[in-house]
Each structure stands twice: as structure tokens, then as C-alpha cells.
Design a protein around this motif. Structure first.
Motif, PDB file in Angstrom:
ATOM      1  N   LYS A 133     -11.306   1.512 -13.460  1.00 36.91           N
ATOM      2  CA  LYS A 133     -12.055   1.745 -12.208  1.00 36.91           C
ATOM      3  C   LYS A 133     -11.285   1.180 -11.014  1.00 36.91           C
ATOM      4  O   LYS A 133     -11.169   1.833  -9.971  1.00 36.91           O
ATOM      5  N   ALA A 134     -10.742  -0.019 -11.165  1.00 36.11           N
ATOM      6  CA  ALA A 134      -9.994  -0.644 -10.071  1.00 36.11           C
ATOM      7  C   ALA A 134      -8.746   0.165  -9.725  1.00 36.11           C
ATOM      8  O   ALA A 134      -8.431   0.361  -8.551  1.00 36.11           O
ATOM      9  N   ARG A 135      -8.037   0.657 -10.743  1.00 37.13           N
ATOM     10  CA  ARG A 135      -6.851   1.489 -10.490  1.00 37.13           C
ATOM     11  C   ARG A 135      -7.229   2.756  -9.735  1.00 37.13           C
ATOM     12  O   ARG A 135      -6.511   3.195  -8.843  1.00 37.13           O
ATOM     13  N   LYS A 136      -8.366   3.362 -10.124  1.00 39.92           N
ATOM     14  CA  LYS A 136      -8.821   4.574  -9.430  1.00 39.92           C
ATOM     15  C   LYS A 136      -9.124   4.273  -7.967  1.00 39.92           C
ATOM     16  O   LYS A 136      -8.772   5.051  -7.077  1.00 39.92           O
ATOM     17  N   LEU A 137      -9.758   3.130  -7.719  1.00 38.14           N
ATOM     18  CA  LEU A 137     -10.070   2.758  -6.337  1.00 38.14           C
ATOM     19  C   LEU A 137      -8.792   2.535  -5.527  1.00 38.14           C
ATOM     20  O   LEU A 137      -8.693   2.951  -4.368  1.00 38.14           O
ATOM     21  N   ILE A 138      -7.814   1.902  -6.138  1.00 40.38           N
ATOM     22  CA  ILE A 138      -6.537   1.681  -5.442  1.00 40.38           C
ATOM     23  C   ILE A 138      -5.846   3.016  -5.189  1.00 40.38           C
ATOM     24  O   ILE A 138      -5.340   3.262  -4.090  1.00 40.38           O
ATOM     25  N   ALA A 139      -5.831   3.892  -6.192  1.00 41.63           N
ATOM     26  CA  ALA A 139      -5.194   5.201  -6.033  1.00 41.63           C
ATOM     27  C   ALA A 139      -5.875   6.003  -4.914  1.00 41.63           C
ATOM     28  O   ALA A 139      -5.196   6.654  -4.112  1.00 41.63           O
ATOM     29  N   GLN A 140      -7.207   5.939  -4.852  1.00 42.85           N
ATOM     30  CA  GLN A 140      -7.924   6.646  -3.782  1.00 42.85           C
ATOM     31  C   GLN A 140      -7.530   6.092  -2.420  1.00 42.85           C
ATOM     32  O   GLN A 140      -7.334   6.850  -1.469  1.00 42.85           O
ATOM     33  N   GLN A 141      -7.419   4.768  -2.327  1.00 43.63           N
ATOM     34  CA  GLN A 141      -7.026   4.146  -1.066  1.00 43.63           C
ATOM     35  C   GLN A 141      -5.614   4.576  -0.678  1.00 43.63           C
ATOM     36  O   GLN A 141      -5.356   4.877   0.483  1.00 43.63           O
ATOM     37  N   LEU A 142      -4.719   4.626  -1.647  1.00 44.75           N
ATOM     38  CA  LEU A 142      -3.348   5.033  -1.358  1.00 44.75           C
ATOM     39  C   LEU A 142      -3.275   6.505  -0.991  1.00 44.75           C
ATOM     40  O   LEU A 142      -2.495   6.885  -0.110  1.00 44.75           O
ATOM     41  N   ASP A 143      -4.083   7.344  -1.650  1.00 44.43           N
ATOM     42  CA  ASP A 143      -4.103   8.765  -1.317  1.00 44.43           C
ATOM     43  C   ASP A 143      -4.581   8.986   0.115  1.00 44.43           C
ATOM     44  O   ASP A 143      -4.086   9.863   0.822  1.00 44.43           O
ATOM     45  N   LYS A 144      -5.528   8.191   0.566  1.00 41.68           N
ATOM     46  CA  LYS A 144      -6.000   8.267   1.951  1.00 41.68           C
ATOM     47  C   LYS A 144      -4.874   7.950   2.912  1.00 41.68           C
ATOM     48  O   LYS A 144      -4.797   8.498   3.995  1.00 41.68           O
ATOM     49  N   GLY A 145      -4.013   7.028   2.506  1.00 42.04           N
ATOM     50  CA  GLY A 145      -2.900   6.618   3.352  1.00 42.04           C
ATOM     51  C   GLY A 145      -1.649   7.443   3.148  1.00 42.04           C
ATOM     52  O   GLY A 145      -0.615   7.173   3.737  1.00 42.04           O
ATOM     53  N   CYS A 146      -1.726   8.464   2.290  1.00 46.47           N
ATOM     54  CA  CYS A 146      -0.604   9.365   2.032  1.00 46.47           C
ATOM     55  C   CYS A 146       0.617   8.654   1.458  1.00 46.47           C
ATOM     56  O   CYS A 146       1.753   9.039   1.710  1.00 46.47           O
ATOM     57  N   ILE A 147       0.407   7.620   0.690  1.00 49.92           N
ATOM     58  CA  ILE A 147       1.504   6.938   0.015  1.00 49.92           C
ATOM     59  C   ILE A 147       1.346   7.193  -1.468  1.00 49.92           C
ATOM     60  O   ILE A 147       0.243   7.193  -1.999  1.00 49.92           O
ATOM     61  N   SER A 148       2.446   7.405  -2.156  1.00 48.45           N
ATOM     62  CA  SER A 148       2.433   7.738  -3.575  1.00 48.45           C
ATOM     63  C   SER A 148       1.689   6.688  -4.391  1.00 48.45           C
ATOM     64  O   SER A 148       1.814   5.501  -4.151  1.00 48.45           O
ATOM     65  N   SER A 149       0.943   7.167  -5.381  1.00 48.64           N
ATOM     66  CA  SER A 149       0.237   6.242  -6.259  1.00 48.64           C
ATOM     67  C   SER A 149       0.666   6.427  -7.707  1.00 48.64           C
ATOM     68  O   SER A 149      -0.064   6.093  -8.624  1.00 48.64           O
ATOM     69  N   ASP A 150       1.864   6.968  -7.925  1.00 53.89           N
ATOM     70  CA  ASP A 150       2.351   7.228  -9.279  1.00 53.89           C
ATOM     71  C   ASP A 150       2.357   5.986 -10.145  1.00 53.89           C
ATOM     72  O   ASP A 150       2.086   6.044 -11.339  1.00 53.89           O
ATOM     73  N   PHE A 151       2.684   4.845  -9.556  1.00 49.11           N
ATOM     74  CA  PHE A 151       2.814   3.620 -10.351  1.00 49.11           C
ATOM     75  C   PHE A 151       1.479   3.115 -10.867  1.00 49.11           C
ATOM     76  O   PHE A 151       1.443   2.257 -11.729  1.00 49.11           O
ATOM     77  N   LEU A 152       0.373   3.647 -10.383  1.00 49.99           N
ATOM     78  CA  LEU A 152      -0.940   3.179 -10.828  1.00 49.99           C
ATOM     79  C   LEU A 152      -1.545   4.041 -11.934  1.00 49.99           C
ATOM     80  O   LEU A 152      -2.633   3.767 -12.390  1.00 49.99           O
ATOM     81  N   ARG A 153      -0.839   5.089 -12.348  1.00 53.34           N
ATOM     82  CA  ARG A 153      -1.379   5.908 -13.432  1.00 53.34           C
ATOM     83  C   ARG A 153      -1.597   5.053 -14.661  1.00 53.34           C
ATOM     84  O   ARG A 153      -0.899   4.085 -14.884  1.00 53.34           O
ATOM     85  N   GLU A 154      -2.526   5.441 -15.477  1.00 53.85           N
ATOM     86  CA  GLU A 154      -2.826   4.695 -16.702  1.00 53.85           C
ATOM     87  C   GLU A 154      -1.554   4.399 -17.459  1.00 53.85           C
ATOM     88  O   GLU A 154      -0.762   5.285 -17.731  1.00 53.85           O
ATOM     89  N   GLY A 155      -1.374   3.127 -17.763  1.00 56.61           N
ATOM     90  CA  GLY A 155      -0.245   2.724 -18.580  1.00 56.61           C
ATOM     91  C   GLY A 155       1.034   2.490 -17.815  1.00 56.61           C
ATOM     92  O   GLY A 155       1.981   1.940 -18.354  1.00 56.61           O
ATOM     93  N   ALA A 156       1.128   2.918 -16.560  1.00 53.56           N
ATOM     94  CA  ALA A 156       2.387   2.782 -15.818  1.00 53.56           C
ATOM     95  C   ALA A 156       2.751   1.338 -15.563  1.00 53.56           C
ATOM     96  O   ALA A 156       3.909   1.008 -15.463  1.00 53.56           O
ATOM     97  N   MET A 157       1.753   0.467 -15.442  1.00 54.36           N
ATOM     98  CA  MET A 157       2.037  -0.932 -15.149  1.00 54.36           C
ATOM     99  C   MET A 157       1.554  -1.859 -16.263  1.00 54.36           C
ATOM    100  O   MET A 157       1.378  -3.030 -16.050  1.00 54.36           O
TER     101      MET A 157
END
Length: 190
Positions: A163-187
Motif C-alpha cells: 500500500k505504501a509503495r502504491k501511495l509513493i508511486a501515485q505521488q511520483l506519477d503526479k509529479g511526472c517522475i519515474s516510479s520504476d524503482f518502486l515496483r514490487e520487488g525492485a527494492m
């Protein structure tokens, strides 16, 4: 002197042993409390209350149970910090926690903006989501260690991290910055 010898001395009411035992963990304990609470003074309070509780209840540690002192102390500090968050008013202003060096000025600007957006997303989360993200990514605890620290099931920790990763990814998508590193398992580092 190893950790269990220090614990034994603490259990015999030797305050110097307790100081020696906690000293390696103080900076990280404060950082964890600060990242959860977002207030320097309240983070200091959480650590101080946690240290008092640890000192008063050091006799509960038993080598046979195999509980690491570090995990036990972080559990206490995390609970103290979460309790203070629940009592706290809205969080304070964002403070940069980004290193100064960067490859180019443009890289520096992009990195700072991404870090700011990630930090804003973390700050906007519920305390229990914020705690698992901080313990996992900032402090390097495994999912099973976080479960023990927070008194949750591993599945609950994984769910909160998802859930936290999804919230961070949504925040990054709003800011138009890549969120690839937050995909499940990436970190992950389990």
C-alpha cells in the motif's frame, strides 16, 4: 564483551553496561523515531522514553528466546514513536535529507525533486504504513524483523508495504517522475 554479557550486567543493575549496550544503536534509533514522527523534539522524547522502558525491562530479555537486542530496542522505540504520532498535530515542514553531491546540476535538481516527492508521500501516509517503509528502506530491517518490531504478522507488513509503495508511486506519477524503482520487488532485500 559481547551483547549478552552486557545484557547480563544490565540485569545485575550496572548502568554503565546499559550505556555501552545502547550506544551503537542511538543514532539509528533517533533517525527512525524522527522519520516516523517528523519532529526533532518528539523524536528525542520517543528515544528517551524507549531507553527508559528498555532499561526498566531489560530483565525480560532471555538468551534462550533468541531475541536480538537491536530488534527488541527498535520495537520499543517504534511503539513510542507511533504513540507520539497519534497524539501529534499535523506534521512539520519538509526538511531535506538529501546528500549535497550530484553528477550534474540537472541530475541534482531531478534527484532532489524526486526525493521531495517521495518524502511528501511518506509523510502523508498513516503512521503504520510510514513505519514499515522507514524500517525497511531507511533502516534495513527485513519483513520478518519488522513484523516482530511492530507486533504484526509478516503478511500485514507486506500488505502495508505494498500500500505504501502504491501511495509513493501515485505521488511520483503526479509529479511526472519515474516510479520504476518502486515496483514490487525492485527494492527488496529479503
Amino acid at each position: 564483551m559481547d551483547e549478552w554479557e552486557l545484557i547480563a550486567k544490565c540485569q545485575e543493575n550496572e548502568p554503565e553496561a546499559f550505556e555501552q549496550l545502547v550506544k551503537p544503536y542511538l543514532a539509528m534509533a533517533y533517525r527512525t523515531a524522527y522519520l516516523i514522527i517528523h519532529d526533532k523534539h518528539l523524536a528525542q522524547d520517543a528515544v528517551q522514553e524507549g531507553l527508559i522502558e528498555a532499561y526498566q525491562h531489560i530483565d525480560r530479555l532471555d538468551k534462550k528466546r533468541g531475541v536480538a537486542f537491536r530488534n527488541w530496542l527498535y520495537r520499543i522505540i517504534t511503539f513510542r514513536a507511533l504513540n507520539l504520532v497519534r497524539k501529534q498535530k499535523p506534521v512539520v515542514e519538509y526538511e531535506e535529507m538529501i546528500p549535497e553531491e550530484a553528477l550534474t546540476p540537472l541530475d541534482n535538481v531531478i534527484q532532489r525533486e524526486e526525493q521531495r516527492q517521495i518524502w511528501q508521500a511518506i509523510r502523508s501516509m498513516k503512521a503504520e504504513h510510514r513505519a514499515v517503509i522507514i524500517l525497511y528502506y531507511y533502516e534495513g530491517f527485513s519483513v520478518s524483523e519488522i513484523a516482530k518490531i511492530t507486533g504484526s504478522f509478516e503478511g500485514t507488513v507486506k500488505s502495508r508495504m505494498h500500500k505504501a509503495r502504491k501511495l509513493i508511486a501515485q505521488q511520483l506519477d503526479k509529479g511526472c517522475i519515474s516510479s520504476d524503482f518502486l515496483r514490487e520487488g525492485a527494492m527488496t532485500h529479503d
